[in-house]
Design an enzyme around this catalytic site. Structure first.
Site, mmCIF file in Angstrom:
data_model
loop_
_atom_site.group_PDB
_atom_site.id
_atom_site.type_symbol
_atom_site.label_atom_id
_atom_site.label_comp_id
_atom_site.label_asym_id
_atom_site.label_seq_id
_atom_site.Cartn_x
_atom_site.Cartn_y
_atom_site.Cartn_z
ATOM 1 C CE1 TYR A 130 -13.433 -7.498 1.081
ATOM 2 C CE2 TYR A 130 -11.549 -8.887 0.607
ATOM 3 C CZ TYR A 130 -12.098 -7.791 1.235
ATOM 4 O OH TYR A 130 -11.321 -6.983 2.014
ATOM 5 N NE ARG A 174 -7.606 5.569 2.430
ATOM 6 C CZ ARG A 174 -8.464 4.696 2.967
ATOM 7 N NH1 ARG A 174 -9.713 5.023 3.149
ATOM 8 N NH2 ARG A 174 -8.042 3.504 3.348
ATOM 9 C CG ASP A 215 -8.869 -3.142 -4.313
ATOM 10 O OD1 ASP A 215 -8.391 -2.434 -3.405
ATOM 11 O OD2 ASP A 215 -9.575 -4.127 -4.091
ATOM 12 N NE ARG A 274 -4.250 -1.561 0.239
ATOM 13 C CZ ARG A 274 -5.372 -1.368 0.925
ATOM 14 N NH1 ARG A 274 -5.557 -0.269 1.613
ATOM 15 N NH2 ARG A 274 -6.316 -2.272 0.891
ATOM 16 N NE ARG A 278 -10.118 7.523 -3.476
ATOM 17 C CZ ARG A 278 -11.334 7.925 -3.221
ATOM 18 N NH1 ARG A 278 -11.892 8.858 -3.964
ATOM 19 N NH2 ARG A 278 -12.020 7.409 -2.236
HETATM 20 O O1 CP3 Z 1 0.022 -1.501 -2.465
HETATM 21 C C1 CP3 Z 1 -0.289 -0.583 -3.266
HETATM 22 O O2 CP3 Z 1 0.098 0.574 -3.136
HETATM 23 C C2 CP3 Z 1 -1.078 -0.945 -4.515
HETATM 24 C C3 CP3 Z 1 -2.455 -0.750 -4.439
HETATM 25 C C4 CP3 Z 1 -3.373 -1.693 -3.658
HETATM 26 C C5 CP3 Z 1 -4.647 -1.267 -3.203
HETATM 27 N N1 CP3 Z 1 -5.300 -2.341 -2.703
HETATM 28 C C6 CP3 Z 1 -5.183 0.102 -3.326
HETATM 29 C C7 CP3 Z 1 -6.304 0.508 -2.479
HETATM 30 C C8 CP3 Z 1 -3.252 -3.043 -3.343
HETATM 31 C C9 CP3 Z 1 -2.086 -3.978 -3.548
HETATM 32 C C10 CP3 Z 1 -4.492 -3.438 -2.741
HETATM 33 C C11 CP3 Z 1 -4.773 -4.830 -2.323
HETATM 34 C C12 CP3 Z 1 -5.981 -5.083 -1.517
HETATM 35 N N2 CP3 Z 1 -7.222 -4.547 -1.624
HETATM 36 C C13 CP3 Z 1 -6.047 -6.057 -0.508
HETATM 37 C C14 CP3 Z 1 -4.913 -6.957 -0.126
HETATM 38 C C15 CP3 Z 1 -3.938 -6.235 0.712
HETATM 39 C C16 CP3 Z 1 -4.298 -6.223 2.147
HETATM 40 O O3 CP3 Z 1 -4.433 -5.124 2.680
HETATM 41 O O4 CP3 Z 1 -4.389 -7.302 2.709
HETATM 42 C C17 CP3 Z 1 -7.346 -6.044 0.016
HETATM 43 C C18 CP3 Z 1 -7.858 -6.910 1.144
HETATM 44 C C19 CP3 Z 1 -8.084 -5.096 -0.710
HETATM 45 C C20 CP3 Z 1 -9.522 -4.767 -0.575
HETATM 46 C C21 CP3 Z 1 -9.739 -3.369 -0.213
HETATM 47 N N3 CP3 Z 1 -9.538 -2.298 -1.058
HETATM 48 C C22 CP3 Z 1 -10.238 -2.861 1.005
HETATM 49 C C23 CP3 Z 1 -10.593 -3.696 2.214
HETATM 50 C C24 CP3 Z 1 -10.331 -1.478 0.873
HETATM 51 C C25 CP3 Z 1 -10.915 -0.504 1.854
HETATM 52 C C26 CP3 Z 1 -10.047 -0.321 3.032
HETATM 53 C C27 CP3 Z 1 -9.074 0.796 2.782
HETATM 54 O O5 CP3 Z 1 -7.895 0.622 3.080
HETATM 55 O O6 CP3 Z 1 -9.543 1.837 2.320
HETATM 56 C C28 CP3 Z 1 -9.824 -1.134 -0.412
HETATM 57 C C29 CP3 Z 1 -9.676 0.218 -0.988
HETATM 58 C C30 CP3 Z 1 -8.295 0.603 -1.451
HETATM 59 N N4 CP3 Z 1 -7.442 -0.193 -2.179
HETATM 60 C C31 CP3 Z 1 -7.685 1.866 -1.266
HETATM 61 C C32 CP3 Z 1 -6.447 1.827 -1.925
HETATM 62 C C33 CP3 Z 1 -5.452 2.935 -2.076
HETATM 63 C C34 CP3 Z 1 -8.299 3.061 -0.571
HETATM 64 C C35 CP3 Z 1 -9.300 3.654 -1.477
HETATM 65 C C36 CP3 Z 1 -9.502 5.126 -1.227
HETATM 66 O O7 CP3 Z 1 -10.352 5.469 -0.418
HETATM 67 O O8 CP3 Z 1 -8.803 5.916 -1.879
#
Ligand code: CP3
Length: 356
Positions: A164, A42, A87, A38, A51
């Protein structure tokens, strides 16, 4: 992954010899490579500003913006690898499910799988072109990154995606998903089979488009005990890893999997991701010499004073003890309120403390 394979078309000599790819192949490096799960998100003001103008899904589906976001984060942090901005849930749309990221909430999958018969609604991702915007982003990122910085593609693991699809979103206990698995083993196998086929095609298309490595995120598999992992997950993960292009390193990440590490290794992957609940040295002993390890700083340590961050970075590097095959990372993703300066400082510390 084969050490002898000559560089592929998208993997130039400079990429092949990068710290990150050398470490994935368990070759000696001049300093420990570091990247952070990640790393684009944010906690960065530039990301929040972007965003405020586009939704998360719009951002993921715009190859230009996704590429900019990836390249910017890698540059600002000075990390040794970039990770595609996307994602793990994007694949669920072409599989036939409606995905939403409501403001301030976790993701929602509408009309989730609840009965065995619902598995029939899943459309296999035969046409990998359905996620063309991802492959286009990969191409743009490759063009935008320095020629020495590898790009990591990724996907969710079938168990985590199945959670999911069945829960319809995040969950505390995965009660629905696990009940489905125990009650409908046949439908569970069908579901996992479609997810494996689709995910393998998706990852291989990312590699063909220009990714130098892939990571499989099994974020929720730590909710299973070893016997359940063996019965309901391991055969599918093994098949997934057998289907991924063997010329790129494959990173196998799971969280809270201290009781599953040997099984995860048996399932596949050249590098095993560790979270902070386990000791890196002890875990690497358990995994044996044939895999690398990635990890494993607690993401919360990035909120601590600098001397504590330094202490913990040194401890992890000491545990790796310069053995070839360590990639420094967090044990899970960076949290949204993390101070950016601490993240940059961590990257510098890892390089400085580990310089050979
Ligand atoms: O690592 C990186 O920088 C690459 C981008 C990336 C995102 N999601 C962007 C994202 C990666 C590799 C993921 C993987 C992901 N997504 C996982 C596996 C990693 C982990 O944390 O175990 C999972 C479970 C998800 C599912 C997901 N996507 C959730 C649960 C959420 C909401 C929670 C949160 O952190 O906001 C997201 C949204 C998400 N994916 C955001 C980002 C930058 C935030 C979205 C926003 O509000 O801008």
């Amino acid at each position: 992954m084969t050490t002898e394979t000559p560089p592929r078309s998208t993997t130039t000599d400079a990429l092949w010899n990068s710290r990150f790819l050398r470490a994935c192949r368990r070759e000696p490096v001049d300093a420990t490579p570091v990247w952070l799960m990640r790393q684009a998100g944010r906690y960065m003001a530039e990301y929040r500003s972007l965003r405020s103008r586009v939704s998360f899904l719009e951002l993921c589906k715009s190859p230009e913006l996704a590429a900019e976001t990836t390249v910017f984060a890698a540059e600002v942090l000075g990390v040794d690898a970039a990770i595609l901005f996307a994602d793990i849930l994007l694949i669920l749309e072409p599989l036939g499910f409606h995905l939403e990221f409501p403001k301030g909430d976790g993701p929602v999958i509408h009309d989730p799988i609840r009965e065995a018969d619902d598995v029939g609604r899943l459309r296999p991702l035969e046409d990998v072109g359905a996620l063309g915007f991802v492959y286009e982003a990969v191409g743009k990122i490759r063009a935008g990154l320095p020629g020495t910085v590898p790009l990591i593609g990724f996907a969710g693991a079938p168990f985590t995606l199945a959670c999911y699809l069945i829960e319809g979103g995040g969950s505390r206990n995965y009660q629905r998903a696990k009940t489905f698995m125990y009650s409908n083993p046949g439908a569970w196998n069908d579901l996992m089979t479609v997810l494996v086929d689709s995910t393998a095609g998706y990852l291989n298309a990312q590699v063909a488009a220009g990714a130098q490595a892939v990571q499989v995120f099994d974020s929720w598999v730590g909710s299973l005990g070893p016997d359940d992992y063996r019965r309901f997950v391991l055969p599918h993960m093994r098949r997934l890893f057998q289907m991924i292009d063997p010329t790129v390193p494959r990173i196998h990440f799971g969280a809270d999997t201290g009781s599953l590490l040997e099984l995860q290794r048996d399932a596949g992957g050249d590098v095993i991701g560790l979270d902070w609940r386990v000791e890196l040295d002890r875990s690497w002993e358990r995994l044996g010499p044939d895999v690398g390890v990635q990890g494993n700083l607690d993401p919360i340590v990035l909120f601590a004073p600098r001397d504590e961050i330094a202490r913990q970075a040194r401890r992890i590097l000491d545990q790796a003890a310069g053995r070839p095959g360590h990639i420094f990372n967090l044990g899970h993703g960076i949290l949204p309120t993390t101070p950016v300066d601490n993240v940059r400082a961590l990257v510098e510390m890892v390089h400085e403390f580990s310089a050979r």
